[in-house]
Scaffold this active site. Structure first.
Site: not given
Length: 457
Positions: A427, A431
């Protein structure tokens, strides 16, 4: 009440008057302390009270139940008496060694005194004055009774009963006695003041079992000794050591998880036709290979990465920057008796490979596929291996009943082959929307085998 006996016969061996009396019961309020119920325990929570102020209790009656961080123990009374005050309420934390409650204990006092001591206690209202006592003539019966009184008080049976009443034990030992349905009065305590320990209980049980008379023609039971399992050291293999180091580094990666279901009914029919076709037998001189869904998933991944190249990349965390990898080299996590191995299938975007695995075939992976479904399970949370930024977990394919509309629009209950794909992405660089779009691209290719065959290069 006081009884006076006086023998008037001159020259008798009784030269002095003897008095016997018993006083009234004396009430003493004693605190009952919370005993130490385990090593390192300093306080316990009151789970439940079994008594209230004003209740009469006897020795060994249950008073309350307390809960420590290790066990739940029932606290019993050490005295006969009346509950005067509870120092804690339900769910309160009671300190070890501090009073739990106050109990009004009734004590009996028996005194045997000489003539000189009678006048010293003549002022007590419960006693009769010496001058009012009745002088009795000596008789053989009364004389014998008086002579036997000390003997009666010192007989072994009475001393044993007094010793039984003085037996004490910790709450844990009392809990064991209740569990074994034993009476503490039947067990001789070896501790200070006759305190009963767990070892005393064990000796009592063994002695009781050895002295019991077996039935006729019944074999004597043989004690079975069960060996206690011991701890042992298990050293890592070289593969396990490498996995430990790799997963330790992976623990610092923030994982984004995405899971979805894929309909593989059409793909399953195509696989079945291929596995039973003559072409599969003619392509090799050995036994025909069984085609699975894994190569289709890998090829669909390669097609999707053409649109979403950020998932097929390395992360340089020092710069930081993302290195997009041109080749689609997919590592396949394989469970082996030696541990987890990840052979790499290289250049999937160009052509498939065959042959034996060489040492170089375990290096250079740009993305990993974990086929955990070959063992079982559905949804998984695969762990990313740095410097890669993603991994895909493939669940077990299974048939599920679903409703499907036919050509007339009527719903029909049919069986559909489904599996679950679980994605993990770094992450820090990816995204959620990018991962979701790539996952749905793979699902579209796998569910429509006709479109899939067209886009294949």
């Amino acid at each position: 009440m006081r009884l006076q006996y006086k023998k008037a016969v001159t020259g008798s061996r009784y030269q002095n008057s003897q008095f016997f009396h018993c006083s009234a019961r004396r009430n003493v309020i004693k605190p009952l302390l919370l005993a130490d119920i385990g090593e390192g325990i300093t306080e316990c929570q009151i789970v439940e009270w079994f008594v209230r102020p004003g209740d009469r209790v006897e020795e060994f009656d249950k008073l309350c139940e307390v809960q420590s961080d290790k066990a739940s123990v029932e606290i019993t009374s050490r005295y006969d008496g009346i509950i005067k005050e509870l120092h804690y309420g339900k769910d309160d934390m009671a300190a070890v060694g501090k009073p739990l409650l106050e109990i009004d204990v009734e004590e009996d006092e028996v005194v045997v005194a000489g003539e000189g001591s009678v006048e010293g206690k003549a002022q007590e209202s419960s006693k009769i004055d010496v001058s009012e006592t009745t002088e009795l003539q000596a008789s053989p019966v009364l004389e014998d009774s008086i002579e036997e009184l000390p003997d009666i008080l010192s007989t072994p049976s009475n001393s044993q009963s007094l010793q039984k009443r003085n037996n004490t034990a910790t709450p844990a030992v009392r809990h064991l006695l209740n569990k074994l349905n034993l009476d503490i009065a039947d067990i001789k305590g070896s501790g200070k003041g006759g305190r009963v320990s767990k070892e005393d209980i064990d000796r009592h049980v063994l002695s009781t079992a050895s002295t019991s008379t077996p039935f006729k023609n019944e074999p004597t039971p043989v004690a079975v000794v069960v060996a206690k399992a011991e701890d042992r050291m298990s050293r890592f293999t070289s593969i396990q050591t490498q996995m430990f180091k790799t997963m330790t580094r992976s623990a610092t990666i923030p994982h984004f998880l995405y899971t979805h279901t894929v309909d593989l009914t059409a793909l399953s029919l195509a696989k079945t036709r291929y596995n039973s076709s003559h072409t599969n037998f003619e392509m090799t001189d050995t036994l025909p290979s069984k085609l699975t869904a894994l190569p289709f998933i890998m090829k669909a991944l390669s097609q999707a990465f053409a649109k979403f190249p950020a998932l097929n990349a390395y992360l340089d965390s020092e710069s930081p920057q993302l290195i997009i990898k041109g080749a689609h080299n997919f590592g396949i996590a394989v469970d082996t008796p030696q541990g987890l191995l990840v052979p790499v299938v290289k250049d999937i975007e160009q052509a498939s490979q065959s042959g034996k695995l060489a040492p170089d075939d375990f290096n250079g992976a740009t993305f990993i596929v974990s086929n955990i479904g070959s063992i079982g399970g559905g949804v998984v949370a695969p762990v990313i291996v740095a410097p890669m930024v993603g991994i895909l977990g493939v669940g077990k394919m299974s048939g599920v009943p679903v409703f499907k509309k036919d050509e007339q629009g009527v719903k029909q209950l049919v069986e559909r082959d489904e599996l679950i794909l679980s994605w993990s992405a770094d992450h820090r660089v990816l995204d959620g929307a990018t991962v979701a779009r790539c996952a749905e691209e793979v699902r579209t290719l796998l569910e429509d085998i006709d479109v899939f065959s067209i886009v294949l290069r």
